[in-house]
Design an enzyme around this catalytic site. Sequence first.
Site, PDB file in Angstrom:
ATOM      1  N   ARG A 152       0.850  -1.193   0.000  1.00  0.00           N
ATOM      2  CA  ARG A 152       0.000   0.000   0.000  1.00  0.00           C
ATOM      3  C   ARG A 152       0.884   1.240   0.000  1.00  0.00           C
ATOM      4  O   ARG A 152       1.916   1.266   0.655  1.00  0.00           O
ATOM      5  CB  ARG A 152      -0.913  -0.009   1.214  1.00  0.00           C
ATOM      6  CG  ARG A 152      -1.996  -1.054   1.118  1.00  0.00           C
ATOM      7  CD  ARG A 152      -2.906  -1.004   2.339  1.00  0.00           C
ATOM      8  NE  ARG A 152      -4.107  -1.772   2.128  1.00  0.00           N
ATOM      9  CZ  ARG A 152      -4.208  -3.071   2.328  1.00  0.00           C
ATOM     10  NH1 ARG A 152      -3.168  -3.758   2.746  1.00  0.00           N
ATOM     11  NH2 ARG A 152      -5.338  -3.701   2.118  1.00  0.00           N
ATOM     12  N   LYS A 208      -3.167   5.991  -1.635  1.00  0.00           N
ATOM     13  CA  LYS A 208      -3.180   6.413  -3.035  1.00  0.00           C
ATOM     14  C   LYS A 208      -3.828   5.325  -3.883  1.00  0.00           C
ATOM     15  O   LYS A 208      -3.378   4.180  -3.878  1.00  0.00           O
ATOM     16  CB  LYS A 208      -1.759   6.695  -3.513  1.00  0.00           C
ATOM     17  CG  LYS A 208      -1.142   7.911  -2.824  1.00  0.00           C
ATOM     18  CD  LYS A 208       0.350   8.013  -3.036  1.00  0.00           C
ATOM     19  CE  LYS A 208       0.721   8.230  -4.466  1.00  0.00           C
ATOM     20  NZ  LYS A 208       2.183   8.450  -4.644  1.00  0.00           N
ATOM     21  N   SER A 254     -15.309  -7.508  -4.897  1.00  0.00           N
ATOM     22  CA  SER A 254     -14.691  -8.743  -4.397  1.00  0.00           C
ATOM     23  C   SER A 254     -15.250  -9.105  -3.024  1.00  0.00           C
ATOM     24  O   SER A 254     -15.341 -10.276  -2.681  1.00  0.00           O
ATOM     25  CB  SER A 254     -13.167  -8.607  -4.346  1.00  0.00           C
ATOM     26  OG  SER A 254     -12.788  -7.536  -3.507  1.00  0.00           O
ATOM     27  N   GLU A 286      -6.644  -5.882 -14.564  1.00  0.00           N
ATOM     28  CA  GLU A 286      -6.773  -6.962 -13.582  1.00  0.00           C
ATOM     29  C   GLU A 286      -8.227  -7.213 -13.189  1.00  0.00           C
ATOM     30  O   GLU A 286      -8.663  -8.358 -13.113  1.00  0.00           O
ATOM     31  CB  GLU A 286      -5.976  -6.625 -12.311  1.00  0.00           C
ATOM     32  CG  GLU A 286      -4.483  -6.606 -12.490  1.00  0.00           C
ATOM     33  CD  GLU A 286      -3.736  -6.076 -11.266  1.00  0.00           C
ATOM     34  OE1 GLU A 286      -2.505  -6.022 -11.341  1.00  0.00           O
ATOM     35  OE2 GLU A 286      -4.379  -5.720 -10.241  1.00  0.00           O
ATOM     36  N   LYS A 321     -10.049   7.182   4.256  1.00  0.00           N
ATOM     37  CA  LYS A 321      -8.729   7.802   4.065  1.00  0.00           C
ATOM     38  C   LYS A 321      -8.110   7.366   2.733  1.00  0.00           C
ATOM     39  O   LYS A 321      -6.975   6.900   2.668  1.00  0.00           O
ATOM     40  CB  LYS A 321      -7.778   7.486   5.233  1.00  0.00           C
ATOM     41  CG  LYS A 321      -8.155   8.140   6.546  1.00  0.00           C
ATOM     42  CD  LYS A 321      -7.846   9.620   6.570  1.00  0.00           C
ATOM     43  CE  LYS A 321      -6.377   9.880   6.812  1.00  0.00           C
ATOM     44  NZ  LYS A 321      -6.059  11.302   6.903  1.00  0.00           N
ATOM     45  N   HIS A 322      -8.886   7.512   1.656  1.00  0.00           N
ATOM     46  CA  HIS A 322      -8.438   7.203   0.296  1.00  0.00           C
ATOM     47  C   HIS A 322      -8.445   8.475  -0.529  1.00  0.00           C
ATOM     48  O   HIS A 322      -9.336   9.309  -0.376  1.00  0.00           O
ATOM     49  CB  HIS A 322      -9.405   6.236  -0.403  1.00  0.00           C
ATOM     50  CG  HIS A 322      -9.373   4.848   0.106  1.00  0.00           C
ATOM     51  ND1 HIS A 322     -10.300   3.910  -0.293  1.00  0.00           N
ATOM     52  CD2 HIS A 322      -8.553   4.206   0.968  1.00  0.00           C
ATOM     53  CE1 HIS A 322     -10.045   2.759   0.298  1.00  0.00           C
ATOM     54  NE2 HIS A 322      -8.994   2.917   1.072  1.00  0.00           N
ATOM     55  N   ARG A 351     -14.936 -12.712 -10.452  1.00  0.00           N
ATOM     56  CA  ARG A 351     -15.466 -11.358 -10.661  1.00  0.00           C
ATOM     57  C   ARG A 351     -16.220 -11.293 -11.992  1.00  0.00           C
ATOM     58  O   ARG A 351     -15.822 -11.898 -12.974  1.00  0.00           O
ATOM     59  CB  ARG A 351     -14.332 -10.337 -10.652  1.00  0.00           C
ATOM     60  CG  ARG A 351     -14.861  -8.903 -10.542  1.00  0.00           C
ATOM     61  CD  ARG A 351     -13.785  -7.863 -10.602  1.00  0.00           C
ATOM     62  NE  ARG A 351     -12.817  -7.867  -9.543  1.00  0.00           N
ATOM     63  CZ  ARG A 351     -12.891  -7.126  -8.434  1.00  0.00           C
ATOM     64  NH1 ARG A 351     -13.943  -6.377  -8.211  1.00  0.00           N
ATOM     65  NH2 ARG A 351     -11.912  -7.153  -7.563  1.00  0.00           N
TER      66      ARG A 351
END
Length: 179
Positions: free
Chosen positions: A9, A18, A39, A68, A89-90, A114
């Site tokens: 991260r 980020k 997911s 992906e 907090k993104h 997915r």
Amino acid sequence: MKFKPNQTRTYDREGFKKRAACLCFRSEQEDEVLLVSSSRYPDQWIVPGGGMEPEEEPGGAAVREVYEEAGVKGKLGRLLGIFENQDRKHRTYVYVLTVTEILEDWEDSVNIGRKREWFKVEDAIKVLQCHKPVHAEYLEKLKLGCSPTNGNSSVPSLPDNNALFVTAAPPSGVPSSIR
């Protein structure tokens, strides 16, 4: 939950994770957008995106995440904005991408089952508002004045091609735009 063993991260100076994402459109008319199943909650739809890796540029991260998670390749267009989620907090760099190639099988379809589906923009906003309102904000911002140029000309709502900085909660001393 998707977690890769080699995942690192990355955080900005203010401690925000980020992230990068793409609004993937079927054509440059930007009337149909591709969403993927979550997911964590496979019956819910999200905008494909995820964390940036160390030394990775936001545009490169967005293209990688879309490949992906959604199994598509395309032409990366304009930066729609940098969206802040105070609760998680993104800070997410959101780009526009016009899809040029759709893979039959892709990493997340094989590994975690997915799914992906095309939605009219209005329908996508409704679907996202229920459980991912920050993702709905991406499309609402798109509707509010960004012409569908996909980066081929300057964006009138963003002077000097600066990214619009959008917060999901009241700002706390953060500048209204980032250069």
